[in-house]
Design an enzyme around this catalytic site. Sequence first.
Site, PDB file in Angstrom:
ATOM      1  N   CYS A 385       0.825  -1.204   0.000  1.00 38.10           N
ATOM      2  CA  CYS A 385       0.000   0.000   0.000  1.00 38.10           C
ATOM      3  C   CYS A 385       0.871   1.271   0.000  1.00 38.10           C
ATOM      4  CB  CYS A 385      -0.982  -0.042   1.173  1.00 38.10           C
ATOM      5  SG  CYS A 385      -2.375   1.057   0.911  1.00 38.10           S
ATOM      6  N   HIS A 514      -3.444  -4.896   0.594  1.00 42.79           N
ATOM      7  CA  HIS A 514      -2.786  -5.434   1.797  1.00 42.79           C
ATOM      8  C   HIS A 514      -2.919  -6.952   1.747  1.00 42.79           C
ATOM      9  CE1 HIS A 514      -2.170  -1.678   4.038  1.00 42.79           C
ATOM     10  NE2 HIS A 514      -3.268  -1.254   3.438  1.00 42.79           N
ATOM     11  N   GLU A 516      -1.523  -9.166   3.239  1.00 43.45           N
ATOM     12  CA  GLU A 516      -1.396  -9.809   4.559  1.00 43.45           C
ATOM     13  C   GLU A 516      -2.760 -10.177   5.146  1.00 43.45           C
ATOM     14  OE1 GLU A 516      -0.056  -7.024   3.672  1.00 43.45           O
ATOM     15  OE2 GLU A 516      -0.800  -5.334   4.840  1.00 43.45           O
TER      16      GLU A 516
HETATM   17  N1  GLN Z   1      -1.806   6.757   3.140  1.00 41.39           N
HETATM   18  C1  GLN Z   1      -2.004   6.042   1.937  1.00 41.39           C
HETATM   19  C2  GLN Z   1      -3.409   6.205   1.376  1.00 41.39           C
HETATM   20  O1  GLN Z   1      -4.310   6.608   2.045  1.00 41.39           O
HETATM   21  C3  GLN Z   1      -1.695   4.559   2.141  1.00 41.39           C
HETATM   22  C4  GLN Z   1      -2.632   3.872   3.081  1.00 41.39           C
HETATM   23  C5  GLN Z   1      -2.128   2.530   3.538  1.00 41.39           C
HETATM   24  O2  GLN Z   1      -0.951   2.237   3.456  1.00 41.39           O
HETATM   25  N2  GLN Z   1      -3.003   1.719   4.055  1.00 41.39           N
HETATM   26  O3  GLN Z   1      -3.634   5.944   0.220  1.00 41.39           O
END
Ligand code: GLN
Length: 549
Positions: A385, A514, A516
């Site tokens: 992400c 994600h 995970e």
């Molecule tokens: N801050 C980034 C976004 O909002 C990544 C978010 C994250 O890593 N879950 O897109």
Amino acid sequence: MPTPPKYVVVTGGVISGLGKGVVTASLGTILQAQGYQVSMVKIDPYINIDAGTMRPTEHGEVFVTADGGETDQDIGTYERFLGKDFSKKNNITTGQVYQTVIRRERNLDYDGKCVQVIPHIPMEVERRLKEIGGGADFVIVEVGGTIGDYENILFLEAFRNMHLRGERIAFVHVVYLPVPKNLGEMKTKPAQHSVRMLNEAGIQPTFIIARSEDFIDDVRKEKISTFCNVKPDHIIADPDTDTVYEMPLIFHRQGLTKNLLDFFGLPTKDGLGAWEQFVQKIKSPHHEVKIGIVGKYFDIGSFTLEDSYLSVIEAVKHAAWHHQAKPRIQWLNAKEFEKNPVSLSSLAQYDGIIVPGGFGATGVEGKIAAITYCREQRIPYFGLCYGMQMAVVEFARNVCGLKGAHTTEIDKHAPHPVIDILAEQRKNIEESNYGATMRLGEYPATLKAGTLVHRLYGTQVAKERHRHRYEVNPAYIDRLEKAGLNFSGVSADRKLMEYIELPDHPFFVATQAHPEFTSKALKPNPLYLGFIRACLERRAAPVAIPSHR
Ligand code: GLN
């Protein structure tokens, strides 16, 4: 008529942090291994509607369900143990319960009655449990908090009432038995007091799980049995272990499966099947794998840090164990790389580096510098992400030569906003509408044939869970691609970039998702498996690293 489910209700006493989530997940695991359909519920007695608005450093990781719920991390523990996906409905909070009751009152659903805390709040709790439990043989419910807290009393009242009306419920109370240093002996008094408090709520425990450093001896068992009115063979030890995944075995070997099923009048089969081999594998690694996770939040202590990234750590472990390796995870402070760039060369000692999800500006330049180092020195890199967004920024700046490239999350006036916010997300932020408004939950991505991610998933479509507001800016895709960045997976409408990779690198893969969140103990996530395999290959044949560039 299907038979109504049986309930196992887990409460905690004496102190918080007993690992009730693991106990609850272990109960689910042993019942599921007996062939039963099991549903899991976590009750969080706070007013928040969900965990999404809570700081992970104080409350642990926000776990994202496939249906887009931002839930308590215990739901993640249940999914990993049981190998199943649960819904956001499996996490009940006080806020949700009150919100529904108030909405129904406004809709005249209570026929002009006075709507009261009792019975209407416990009734709504029960309605939710029944909705979740439909079709299950067992519903296992973990009541958050500790006995004696004001805030969980209405949930206990729901169970007391259900029990009174003949629902089949086993109450499992998890207590702590301290061993004071000066006495060197396990003390049962705090456990006795907490059972008394549970009794005051009208509940008598059926089983007691005795959390302590060691196994409980017979003398203490007898004592707890007498004073807490629980059969000695219903008192089960929960000692410290090297891995939480051993708990189902430890419980099973003490007869908990049989005694629990006896209580419900059901027969028991033997063994825990695949779980035994899994634990055996954890305990007999053939090699080691050393992973560095570059993050922030270092001022809060490593225990909390691990809780904030629980799913990432567990996914690394699942994949490492699958490859018969013992995982060694090291936290690396991104801010340190900013203050002291020479320290970047320390990354060479790791078999692979992860930049996990995150928000905000802290440590961002350190993360980007670490990514540059991994890209140039051919160290396996896995971005999650924010870790993908930072990899795109890094590539834009250092390979495409787009000076000042950045995400608009940090630099609103970046000359090259390679990561930018979606229009509907901008509106949410302008209206301070933060709760459950990110791009959340499972989305499919189409994978490009012949790419590494395509090979790893082995399918043309990969479904992973999301939690973010920012995306790769479509205006830059062409330029990034021409410079060699491969967008190896895109959203179904092809507008959003979901995966990136660098073709001539041992492993440089990042995703907007994600992965995970879908890793299970017995079924690791394919991307994590690929990353760990690349790490082990590097370990077997390390690339020569110059001391410092
Ligand atoms: N801050 C980034 C976004 O909002 C990544 C978010 C994250 O890593 N879950 O897109």
